[in-house]
Design an enzyme around this catalytic site. Sequence first.
Site, PDB file in Angstrom:
ATOM      1  N   ASP A 175       0.806  -1.217   0.000  1.00 30.54           N
ATOM      2  CA  ASP A 175       0.000   0.000   0.000  1.00 30.54           C
ATOM      3  C   ASP A 175       0.839   1.268   0.000  1.00 30.54           C
ATOM      4  O   ASP A 175       0.420   2.289  -0.546  1.00 30.54           O
ATOM      5  CB  ASP A 175      -1.008   0.005   1.148  1.00 30.54           C
ATOM      6  CG  ASP A 175      -0.398  -0.322   2.500  1.00 30.54           C
ATOM      7  OD1 ASP A 175       0.835  -0.435   2.611  1.00 30.54           O
ATOM      8  OD2 ASP A 175      -1.180  -0.460   3.467  1.00 30.54           O
ATOM      9  N   ASP A 216       3.360   0.987  12.969  1.00 30.68           N
ATOM     10  CA  ASP A 216       2.635  -0.299  12.993  1.00 30.68           C
ATOM     11  C   ASP A 216       3.310  -1.391  13.812  1.00 30.68           C
ATOM     12  O   ASP A 216       2.618  -2.112  14.528  1.00 30.68           O
ATOM     13  CB  ASP A 216       2.394  -0.842  11.579  1.00 30.68           C
ATOM     14  CG  ASP A 216       1.278  -0.118  10.854  1.00 30.68           C
ATOM     15  OD1 ASP A 216       0.619   0.732  11.470  1.00 30.68           O
ATOM     16  OD2 ASP A 216       1.081  -0.392   9.668  1.00 30.68           O
TER      17      ASP A 216
END
Length: 888
Positions: free
Chosen positions: A71, A481
């Site tokens: 992404d 993350d």
Amino acid sequence: MRRTRILTAVLALAAGLLAGTPPALAADSTAKVSLAADTYTWKNARIDGGGFVPGIVFNRKEKNLAYARTDIGGAYRWQESSKTWTPLLDSVGWNDWGHTGVVSLASDAVDPNRVYAAVGTYTNSWDPGNGAVLRSANRGASWQKTDLPFKLGGNMPGRGMGERLAVDPNKNSVLYLGAPSGKGLWRSTDSGVSWSQVANFPNVGNYQQDPSDTSGYASDNQGVVWVTFDESTGTSGSATRAIYVGVADLQNSVYRSMDAGATWTRLAGQPTGYLAHKGVLDAAGGYLYLSYSDKGGPYDGGKGQVWRYATATGTWTNISPVAEADTYYGFSGLTVDRQKPGTLMATAYSSWWPDTQIFRSTDSGATWTKAWDYSSYPNRANRYTMDVSSSPWLTWGANPSPPEQAPKLGWMTESLEIDPFNSNRMMYGTGATLYGTENLTNWDSGSQFTIKPMVRGLEETAVNDLASPPSGAPLLSALGDIGGFRHTDLTKVPSTMFTSPNFTTTTSLDFAETNPNTVVRVGNLDSGPHIAFSTDNGANWFAGTDPSGVSGGGTVAAAADGSRFVWSPDGTGVQYTTGFGSSWAASSGIPAGAIVESDRVDPRTFYGFKSGKFYVSSDGGATFTASSATGLPSGDSVRFKALPGVKGDVWLAGGASDGAYGLWHSTDAGTSWTKLSNVDQADTIGFGKAATGASYQTLYTSAKIGGVRGIFRSTDKGASWTRVNDDAHQWGWTGGAITGDPRVYGRVYISTNGRGVIYGDTSDTGGGGGTDPTDPPDPTPTGACAVTYKITNQWSGGFQADVQLSNTGSSAWTGWTLGWTFPNAQTISQTWNAESTQSGSTVTAKNVGWNANVAAGSSVSFGFTGSWSGTNGKPTAFKLGDQNCTVT
């Protein structure tokens, strides 16, 4: 990992990227600049994965040719010989940083050398540029670009649906692209060179994740989301007649053309109330399979179904693996076994707890089995075993109670593909890695199949901060993350990320300059502390106590001797503490949200910056005084650091094109500043080991100097600069952090927004006189050798070759260097699984860290792409050091 944890982390990343978005470039500086060039070798500090893999694409014509899209971290090509991934978009530069987000990939089934990528990261204002379609005739070794008149969203909601980009399998000059934001369906008839909207396509989509979102992120219309062809309705050279298109519309999700795109109709009888995430056409069986969810993903989805459409009769059949009433998730990942028509698999992509689920059918969806089920709740019986020894951090350091397991089977599992040439191989993407198996058919026989990470070479972390202490681990990282890592060996995956606590995103870290065992990090967490300390150089951690009001990590600074800390968290003002944060007091004289750093000599001196003002504390952070200096950047896109070993020596980089922008230096603790006239723009600053004979540490910056954007090094305090990267190695946006290595001259660590931690080593060994103490020189191999040189692909002006080097002697090699001469002046452009240099026609290939050891009787392989003209003859002689190898 819980759904809210991932969502919070990603939205925080998106907001952080918005704040740090590189501004439009200012006019070139007119100052005279002396630029030199250097040859660097670039690698990743190995993490292996670390982000979302929403798409996997196998070529349908050539065995072992596969691609993966991420992404925010570019696209990759699979290398079968080494079971690794090769990055394909490292050439994306600063101005086009959004093109590292890949919303779709398409591999040409007529000409496997051709591959296409639809790129662009955000459809809202966070990405100032439009999307583009990249096309390559050499499998992604190089690209040509067609800019689009709209944006694409590789990191937008709905990015796991697809593929939006597709090549006609019969007439490969024809491509289709589904666009977001109400831009409709687009077509190219000249192999992706030009594009036009399909004017008569009836539905541009209407689904929005959250129509009330004023940022435009969750309120974007997710648009046209996939295109697939029924190859049985065309012949070679003529356009395929039957084309199916998925649209983000809960009531009207699937359309078809039966006349090669001239007219379109909504498929009658289709399910409603759902979005079709995937549409997979099995021409051999005559079915279009569809996976549905009530939401666009990749985080949300509470209900789902799987359907089968008979293309000949128009009959719809609900083949959902479980009843809708029993779902708390949507379906997305969907694949068919091209070797065994009727065998298909699907994923419950949004099943966060206790785990994702994968379903398999061998009878066209009439019956299904699960990857795991309950034996007796909460205990599970798994059809698989998981081996994460190559990426041990995937356990998250957790020991959960059943029915959860560590590592998880996955989450955000929107990509799932069975190898079209190998029924035993399946790959699937998660929010943190790419998993796969090579004995999948064990599922059907009742024995267990083995799942392992198949992610080596694919690095997809967003890097917020970096530190290279003078002793201990050479690299500490703060990541989005997955928190961050302590790298004791850059060529090996660390055993675990930072734990106790596990921040979803680490926003800042620091070590005590004269006591590097003392380390502090701050970050984001749904609930719990936002600061942690280590007294053993980051190997082990313990949580600190938050001051009242803290909502996020912010920035943190450690005193030079580790005796105190200053913290500027989100949600409250700047704080200071002595010891390890058991209690905090508010700092005065400095505004909330200031960036904080420490002097690297005086343990009571700290610095801050906010909105054009520089602040100094001489009492350990209790009080700050604003410097009277003017002319610094007025915004907060600034990073500054104090030089180790010299009190009050501070460098500051940052700014914006509509104001002050560049690199400043202060030698009096920020009282006065000198702007370097030979630096147009600068966004990061870091220090490393001084060059031989130099009295000042080496400077590193991500900057624009002499009108050129790049990574630069200076060994003379900024008087002159060397660009150390090249146009093939740009990595999009590199404005997060940079640091040199205090122990290895020339080594630089670079942050990226999706390609992980890049580090480079210089070929200029004479410049620094330093060597890496953890990387001794490779010994010259002894014993016999054999080489197989194979041209695996060739096209006009270019080719791809694989080289296998075999140890035919009786003793192991612990490092190797292979040399040869091209007979026709061929030129290497890109190498994988080896480091190569070329002088004229002479090539030298050297091992990389992980394939240095070659046992007797074993072999090692590497490959490269290159250019040729006239004749592409094979080399006839190879030397391993000074020894001639047998050519086979």
